[in-house]
Motif scaffolding. Structure first.
Motif, short mmCIF file in Angstrom:
data_model
loop_
_atom_site.label_atom_id
_atom_site.label_comp_id
_atom_site.label_asym_id
_atom_site.label_seq_id
_atom_site.Cartn_x
_atom_site.Cartn_y
_atom_site.Cartn_z
N GLY A 151 0.78 -1.24 0.00
CA GLY A 151 0.00 0.00 0.00
C GLY A 151 0.80 1.27 0.00
O GLY A 151 0.25 2.36 -0.21
N THR A 155 -0.86 2.87 3.23
CA THR A 155 -0.70 2.07 4.44
C THR A 155 -0.11 2.89 5.58
O THR A 155 -0.57 2.83 6.73
N THR A 300 5.93 0.70 -3.13
CA THR A 300 4.82 -0.25 -3.13
C THR A 300 5.28 -1.67 -3.42
O THR A 300 4.52 -2.62 -3.23
N TYR A 387 -0.81 -0.15 -5.14
CA TYR A 387 -1.58 0.82 -4.36
C TYR A 387 -3.07 0.43 -4.36
O TYR A 387 -3.72 0.35 -3.32
N GLN A 390 -4.01 -2.61 -2.18
CA GLN A 390 -4.11 -2.39 -0.74
C GLN A 390 -5.34 -1.56 -0.39
O GLN A 390 -5.98 -1.79 0.63
#
Length: 605
Positions: A151, A155, A300, A387, A390
């Motif tokens: 992510g 994240t 990522t 990306y 996630q």
């Protein structure tokens, strides 16, 4: 699916029980309501109406709800049903950074910004943008080592700033991904046209009925996007090997540009050096910052890295330092070859070599640029889909896009989503429109990541005392506020030194106060950014300054896009994530659950 039995239990790995039609096992290629709206809020129209009626309380519960590192690393990946494959080393990451950045930046934006915003001072614009990017690289590297998740910044923000801020970042991450890919694809068409001795716009289809900036349709850009994304989806290791081998072509072309261009360089072309003043330089720096955004794509890939603690700092910091030097040298050579007023905004390097009598060289330069942009699109497709994966794992967009293909080990559904949307944008939008939108989203996310790093170092839930939390929040407000104030002074007509001196003094005292008055609550386990809190605090100031330099039009587009995405959040994303959180809390409360602490949330500071 096939991996379900290996996890134990008969439930779905995204946290919801299997539907009767699933039969306990499901194939990858499927299209059902449960894959898009699995939560109880979407079980029926009556359930959805009841959920909408509770929007206010649900929004309050999500505003500061924080994830944990353990949940991001262990729980969320299970929702992809198959794991991403760990197959990358620091060598792969360094070349992925090189492939993502070189081509999507210097070949695309140097001529455009030198001609219209900075003149020969484009060299300083690249240096300023590179310095700001390097500050963000250190922040990203620490997070990627500590939380090696697909992510990236989504994240990091979800863990440190909470669910709602993470969604705002996610919306801008996707905007950046779409706009960035579309811009590079359109520039690919311009360079290809130059390669075959055509005008850069000659391969596009003009539609007079559409508004300027959106009236040149580009089907070639669409085809290139689809081809690169298809290759990226076929396998991460395959795409990485292709990238670092073909990047040798870029190195050869860059070497030719520097040596060949220096032979025909005329220092007189550097005069005047600041034709648009310092304000033009910083506006150009804000735009060419797009040229440095490849490193967040590399972050990522942490979930697919064999040894994140060693490989990520080497790959990220090493590649970005080298790329900054390359950009500055290439920009200087270009401006010495040809007056900034004569630079071609679409294919500057090719046209410049033709102008100095090396017409044949434009083919080599165009070929190198095409290769660089192709690998930029390839690495972009890798990072953008991670990306998206996630974000879908968190159910902020449908979990259908979190699924990883069992054979390729790549998120094919997420790749298709990003590619389709980027292709639609690339078909219509011109490069100047795309560049400012992409840069402002990127700078905004990088600023939030620096804030997150400060919170990570100075705040731990259950450990930090209330007094320490209040000090941290107060000092963060002063750091962000003073940085925004100095940026506002710069873009306004107000030029008194008192404004800069006051803002700078507040920033300095707030950062010093953070260093002396608030003890760090968490030390990085393996590798950490140096000079904390000074480095992330400076990153906040630099990113806000470059954001402000982009102008009001960029902020208007940014605001409109963010408003549309917020509307989606209130209609869909809020209720989907609320359902996941409720199910997760129920699971934690169950005595049969042995891993409750791994997935728990928490309140923000």
């Amino acid at each position: 699916m096939g991996d379900k039995s290996s996890e134990g239990g008969g439930g779905r790995l995204d946290g919801w029980p299997p539907s009767p039609s699933e039969g306990g096992r499901r194939g990858y290629w499927r299209w059902s309501k449960e894959d898009f709206f699995p939560g109880p809020s979407f079980a029926s129209w009556a359930a959805y109406a009841a959920a909408v009626a509770e929007t206010g309380p649900r929004l309050r519960s999500r505003l500061l709800r924080r994830s944990t590192s353990a949940a991001e690393l262990r729980l969320l990946p299970k929702r992809s049903e198959h794991g991403l494959r760990k197959c990358l080393t620091w060598w792969d990451l360094a070349w992925l950074g090189f492939g993502a950045v070189v081509g999507s930046g210097v070949f695309v934006l140097t001529g455009l910004e030198a001609r219209y915003d900075s003149g020969p001072a484009i060299v300083l614009a690249y240096a300023a943008a590179g310095f700001t990017a390097l500050l963000s690289v250190f922040c990203y590297a620490e997070f990627a080592v500590e939380i090696p998740s697909a992510g990236g910044s989504f994240t990091y923000l979800r863990v440190e700033l909470g669910d709602f801020v993470a969604y705002i970042a996610a919306a801008n991450i996707l905007l950046e991904a779409l706009v960035g890919a579309a811009g590079v694809a359109r520039s690919w068409t311009s360079y290809f046209a130059t390669l075959i001795d055509r005008h850069p716009d000659s391969l596009r289809i003009r539609v007079p009925a559409l508004a300027d900036g959106f009236n040149l349709l580009d089907p070639i850009a669409v085809a290139v996007l689809v081809a690169c994304s298809a290759f990226a989806a076929s396998g991460t290791r395959r795409a990485s090997c292709f990238n670092w081998v073909t990047s040798l072509v870029s190195i050869a072309v860059i070497g030719f540009i520097v040596v060949g261009g220096s032979v025909h360089a005329a220092p007189s072309n550097l005069t005047p050096f600041f034709p648009f003043g310092a304000k033009g330089v910083f506006r150009a720096a804000g735009v060419v910052y797009w040229a440095y955004t490849g490193f967040d794509m590399v972050a990522t890939m942490a979930e697919e890295t064999r040894n994140p603690a060693r490989d990520i700092p080497l790959g990220l910091v090493g590649s970005m330092a080298a790329i900054t030097a390359v950009y500055c040298v290439m920009a200087l050579v270009l401006c010495m070859m040809q007056s900034y007023e004569a630079l071609d905004p679409d294919a500057a390097f090719s046209v410049a070599f033709a102008a100095v009598g090396m017409r044949w060289a434009k083919y080599l330069v165009s070929l190198g640029a095409l290769k660089g942009m192709t690998t930029g699109l390839l690495v972009g497709a890798l990072g953008q889909s991670r990306y998206t994966t996630q974000i879908a794992r968190a159910h902020m967009i449908p979990p259908f896009f979190a699924l990883v293909h069992p054979k390729t080990g790549t998120p094919v559904n997420a790749t298709v989503l990003i590619t389709g949307a980027a292709a639609c944008i690339a078909l219509f939008s011109s490069l100047d429109v795309l560049a400012t939108v992409s840069s402002i989203s990127t700078l905004f996310i990088f600023m939030l990541t620096a804030v997150s790093l400060l919170i990570r170092r100075y705040y731990v839930r259950g450990v930090t005392k209330r007094s320490g939390r209040l000090k941290l929040l107060s000092l963060l407000v002063l750091i962000v506020g003073s940085s925004a104030g100095m940026a506002a002074c710069w873009v306004s007509d107000y030029r008194a030194w008192a404004g800069y001196a006051g803002g700078g003094a507040v920033w300095l005292l707030a950062t010093l106060g953070l260093a002396l008055a608030v003890p760090q609550q968490r030390a990085p386990r393996v590798w950490g950014a140096p000079l904390v809190p000074w480095l992330p605090s400076l990153s906040i100031a630099a990113n806000l300054f470059l954001m402000a330099s982009l102008g009001s039009d960029a902020f208007m587009r940014f605001g409109v896009c963010t408003a549309v995405m917020l509307a989606y959040y209130l209609i869909v994303g809020l209720h989907a994530t609320y359902d996941v959180d409720q199910q997760q809390q129920a699971s934690e409360a169950s005595p049969a659950d042995k891993g409750g602490n791994a997935s728990g949330g928490g309140e923000g500071p």
